[in-house]
Design a protein around this motif. Sequence first.
Motif, PDB file in Angstrom:
ATOM      1  N   HIS A  44       0.841  -1.201   0.000  1.00  0.00           N
ATOM      2  CA  HIS A  44       0.000   0.000   0.000  1.00  0.00           C
ATOM      3  C   HIS A  44       0.877   1.253   0.000  1.00  0.00           C
ATOM      4  CE1 HIS A  44      -3.790   2.124   1.765  1.00  0.00           C
ATOM      5  NE2 HIS A  44      -3.446   2.582   0.593  1.00  0.00           N
ATOM      6  N   LEU A  45       1.934   1.244   0.785  1.00  0.00           N
ATOM      7  CA  LEU A  45       2.876   2.359   0.830  1.00  0.00           C
ATOM      8  C   LEU A  45       3.475   2.624  -0.555  1.00  0.00           C
ATOM      9  CD1 LEU A  45       4.741   4.356   2.437  1.00  0.00           C
ATOM     10  CD2 LEU A  45       6.297   2.408   2.705  1.00  0.00           C
ATOM     11  N   ILE A  46       3.941   1.587  -1.201  1.00  0.00           N
ATOM     12  CA  ILE A  46       4.559   1.724  -2.530  1.00  0.00           C
ATOM     13  C   ILE A  46       3.522   2.180  -3.549  1.00  0.00           C
ATOM     14  CG2 ILE A  46       5.714   0.462  -4.403  1.00  0.00           C
ATOM     15  CD1 ILE A  46       7.487   1.088  -1.896  1.00  0.00           C
ATOM     16  N   ASP A  47       2.307   1.654  -3.454  1.00  0.00           N
ATOM     17  CA  ASP A  47       1.244   2.056  -4.373  1.00  0.00           C
ATOM     18  C   ASP A  47       0.920   3.542  -4.225  1.00  0.00           C
ATOM     19  OD1 ASP A  47      -0.795   1.421  -6.365  1.00  0.00           O
ATOM     20  OD2 ASP A  47      -2.237   1.766  -4.736  1.00  0.00           O
ATOM     21  N   MET A  48       0.841   4.038  -2.987  1.00  0.00           N
ATOM     22  CA  MET A  48       0.575   5.462  -2.752  1.00  0.00           C
ATOM     23  C   MET A  48       1.670   6.329  -3.378  1.00  0.00           C
ATOM     24  SD  MET A  48      -0.731   5.599   1.226  1.00  0.00           S
ATOM     25  CE  MET A  48      -0.342   7.329   1.338  1.00  0.00           C
TER      26      MET A  48
END
Length: 129
Positions: A44-48
């Motif tokens: 989720h962090l990388i996607d954001m």
Amino acid sequence: MPYISLLNYWKNHDIEGVTNMVDDQVAAYYINEIGEPVALSKSHLIDMLHKRMKQVESNKNLQWNFEVIHRAHIYDKQTVIFYTYSQESSDYHETNKTMIAITFSARKANDPSPIKSIYITPNVKDFHN
């Protein structure tokens, strides 16, 4: 100084480079609009970040700016706190910034220091009188 590599990857929109620096078990938190930390998984962090990179990359009026506020060693780890923003203002104090605090693990031979924790606080403005 692993934060220099991180900022280079970020500024150059190299999401793979950033991804490789984040530990699979990272403790990541996004501070929401009411000040509560929301836990994020690595994906989720990388996607954001990837979505935000695409926004900056697609707009010729935007560019990444980084301002390192503080660096410290805690035991064998390094903590770095910095601002990032993509749109400059003539009134720096009114520029909305995101404050990021990152802790890198201890470096081992031939192994970059992975990011062990990250705290992301958006919409930060400098305090001034």
